[in-house]
Design an enzyme around this catalytic site. Structure first.
Site, mmCIF file in Angstrom:
data_model
loop_
_atom_site.group_PDB
_atom_site.id
_atom_site.type_symbol
_atom_site.label_atom_id
_atom_site.label_comp_id
_atom_site.label_asym_id
_atom_site.label_seq_id
_atom_site.Cartn_x
_atom_site.Cartn_y
_atom_site.Cartn_z
ATOM 1 N N TYR A 159 6.130 18.681 -7.862
ATOM 2 C CA TYR A 159 6.320 18.243 -6.467
ATOM 3 C C TYR A 159 6.823 19.411 -5.618
ATOM 4 C CZ TYR A 159 8.365 15.601 -2.553
ATOM 5 O OH TYR A 159 8.705 15.131 -1.301
ATOM 6 N N LYS A 163 5.028 21.283 -2.357
ATOM 7 C CA LYS A 163 5.636 21.408 -1.026
ATOM 8 C C LYS A 163 5.776 22.881 -0.610
ATOM 9 C CE LYS A 163 6.095 17.006 -0.022
ATOM 10 N NZ LYS A 163 5.275 16.386 1.052
HETATM 11 P P1 NAP Z 1 6.918 6.506 0.435
HETATM 12 O O1 NAP Z 1 7.764 5.432 1.033
HETATM 13 O O2 NAP Z 1 6.501 6.402 -0.983
HETATM 14 O O3 NAP Z 1 5.637 6.648 1.391
HETATM 15 C C1 NAP Z 1 4.546 7.490 1.074
HETATM 16 C C2 NAP Z 1 3.372 7.082 1.935
HETATM 17 O O4 NAP Z 1 2.258 7.939 1.591
HETATM 18 C C3 NAP Z 1 2.924 5.632 1.688
HETATM 19 O O5 NAP Z 1 2.508 5.051 2.897
HETATM 20 C C4 NAP Z 1 1.736 5.824 0.746
HETATM 21 O O6 NAP Z 1 0.793 4.770 0.793
HETATM 22 C C5 NAP Z 1 1.163 7.096 1.359
HETATM 23 N N1 NAP Z 1 0.147 7.698 0.492
HETATM 24 C C6 NAP Z 1 0.249 8.078 -0.789
HETATM 25 N N2 NAP Z 1 -0.938 8.553 -1.221
HETATM 26 C C7 NAP Z 1 -1.799 8.462 -0.168
HETATM 27 C C8 NAP Z 1 -3.160 8.763 0.033
HETATM 28 N N3 NAP Z 1 -3.920 9.254 -0.952
HETATM 29 N N4 NAP Z 1 -3.711 8.561 1.255
HETATM 30 C C9 NAP Z 1 -2.970 8.043 2.271
HETATM 31 N N5 NAP Z 1 -1.684 7.701 2.137
HETATM 32 C C10 NAP Z 1 -1.104 7.911 0.937
HETATM 33 O O7 NAP Z 1 7.614 7.925 0.548
HETATM 34 P P2 NAP Z 1 8.319 8.698 1.764
HETATM 35 O O8 NAP Z 1 9.612 9.176 1.242
HETATM 36 O O9 NAP Z 1 8.271 7.924 3.016
HETATM 37 O O10 NAP Z 1 7.351 9.975 1.860
HETATM 38 C C11 NAP Z 1 6.779 10.446 3.071
HETATM 39 C C12 NAP Z 1 6.748 11.958 3.059
HETATM 40 O O11 NAP Z 1 8.097 12.464 3.076
HETATM 41 C C13 NAP Z 1 6.097 12.561 1.818
HETATM 42 O O12 NAP Z 1 5.272 13.647 2.195
HETATM 43 C C14 NAP Z 1 7.284 13.029 0.999
HETATM 44 O O13 NAP Z 1 6.943 14.073 0.139
HETATM 45 C C15 NAP Z 1 8.226 13.472 2.100
HETATM 46 N N6 NAP Z 1 9.633 13.593 1.726
HETATM 47 C C16 NAP Z 1 10.348 12.514 1.312
HETATM 48 C C17 NAP Z 1 11.685 12.670 0.966
HETATM 49 C C18 NAP Z 1 12.523 11.501 0.514
HETATM 50 O O14 NAP Z 1 13.674 11.707 0.091
HETATM 51 N N7 NAP Z 1 12.031 10.287 0.606
HETATM 52 C C19 NAP Z 1 12.309 13.927 1.042
HETATM 53 C C20 NAP Z 1 11.555 15.011 1.472
HETATM 54 C C21 NAP Z 1 10.227 14.829 1.808
HETATM 55 P P3 NAP Z 1 0.791 3.558 -0.303
HETATM 56 O O15 NAP Z 1 1.786 2.558 0.191
HETATM 57 O O16 NAP Z 1 -0.620 3.081 -0.243
HETATM 58 O O17 NAP Z 1 1.181 4.160 -1.618
#
Ligand code: NAP
Length: 238
Positions: A159, A163
């Site tokens: 991961y 990134k």
């Molecule tokens: P999340 O709640 O798991 O949401 C991820 C989203 O991405 C969901 O809507 C998921 O859809 C979608 N997704 C996954 N694969 C996809 C695909 N092939 N095509 C279109 N959509 C897809 O996680 P989140 O934390 O909100 O993550 C959002 C972003 O923030 C990510 O890029 C993550 O790396 C980044 N981020 C998160 C954190 C953290 O602590 N949460 C920290 C740093 C960065 P489904 O519902 O269909 O799976």
């Protein structure tokens, strides 16, 4: 009227960013790979739903064609969709098999290229085009070397390197397309399905709080930064 497209916006940070951009008065296209969940989120927020799987070329092309045909234009692209894969044998560990690694890079890295390339013709017609790549401190060479940062203690081989590639995509696109502001953002450890709460990690703050920095970058004006990595407090080291 300013129009935004957010990928992976049916839940988590993408959905909360969509909520903030709707509240700010933008026309928001809520991208989601699952139609039922995407439509439900779009209806809840007053956004427009568009089916968009970032790993599927045909889906990406159709999504951008839908936006173009609707005549809304496109000013802001938020590349938010992202995944991590946990090992089925040990949920504290990442999945390290080749197909898992490919899936993470396909979504987190190739997905950004697919969607950005398809969106460029529309963005280039905007008076104030902006792209925000949702990245992570786990992909920062600086943060992963800084003992005071959680990223230096949390292992994320696959991961984190996906990134790190998002960082270089951001810089390369910013250099190649000086008319568009490209920035990467670290949203902070957030209580989503992907983020906080997974075994061994910080529980994370609410997505509604973390989405503020994503929305801030999405709403950056013509004098705003480009080719930078941002978090709540300002610029983050690469
Ligand atoms: P999340 O709640 O798991 O949401 C991820 C989203 O991405 C969901 O809507 C998921 O859809 C979608 N997704 C996954 N694969 C996809 C695909 N092939 N095509 C279109 N959509 C897809 O996680 P989140 O934390 O909100 O993550 C959002 C972003 O923030 C990510 O890029 C993550 O790396 C980044 N981020 C998160 C954190 C953290 O602590 N949460 C920290 C740093 C960065 P489904 O519902 O269909 O799976």
């Amino acid at each position: 009227m300013t129009t935004a497209l957010i990928t992976g916006a049916n839940k988590g940070l993408g959905k909360e960013t969509a909520r903030l951009l709707v509240e700010a008065g933008l026309t928001v296209w809520l991208g989601a790979r699952d139609e039922a969940r995407g439509r439900a989120a779009a209806e809840e927020l007053g956004a427009r739903f568009v089916q968009l799987d970032v790993t599927d070329d045909a889906s990406v092309a159709a999504a951008l064609a839908t936006v173009e045909e609707a005549g809304t234009g496109l000013d802001v692209l938020v590349n938010n969709a992202g995944i991590a894969r946990r090992s089925p044998a040990d949920p504290r560990a990442e999945a390290m098999e080749g197909p898992d690694v490919l899936a993470v890079f396909d979504t987190n890295v190739v997905g950004i290229v697919r969607v950005t390339q398809a969106a460029l013709p529309l963005l280039e017609r905007s008076a104030n085009p902006v792209v925000v790549n949702v990245s992570s401190a786990l992909g920062s060479f600086w943060a992963t070397h800084e003992p005071s940062r959680p990223a230096s203690r949390f292992p994320a081989i696959v991961y984190g390197s996906s990134k790190a590639a998002v960082s270089m995509l951001t810089v390369q696109y910013a250099n190649a397309r000086p008319g568009i502001r490209f920035n990467a953002v670290e949203p902070g450890i957030t209580a989503t399905e992907l983020g906080g709460g997974s075994p061994g990690s910080h529980p994370g703050r609410p997505a509604s709080e973390s989405a503020r920095v994503v929305a801030r970058l999405a709403l950056t004006g013509p004098d705003g930064p480009t080719g930078t990595f941002q978090e709540d407090a300002g610029e983050l080291g690469w």
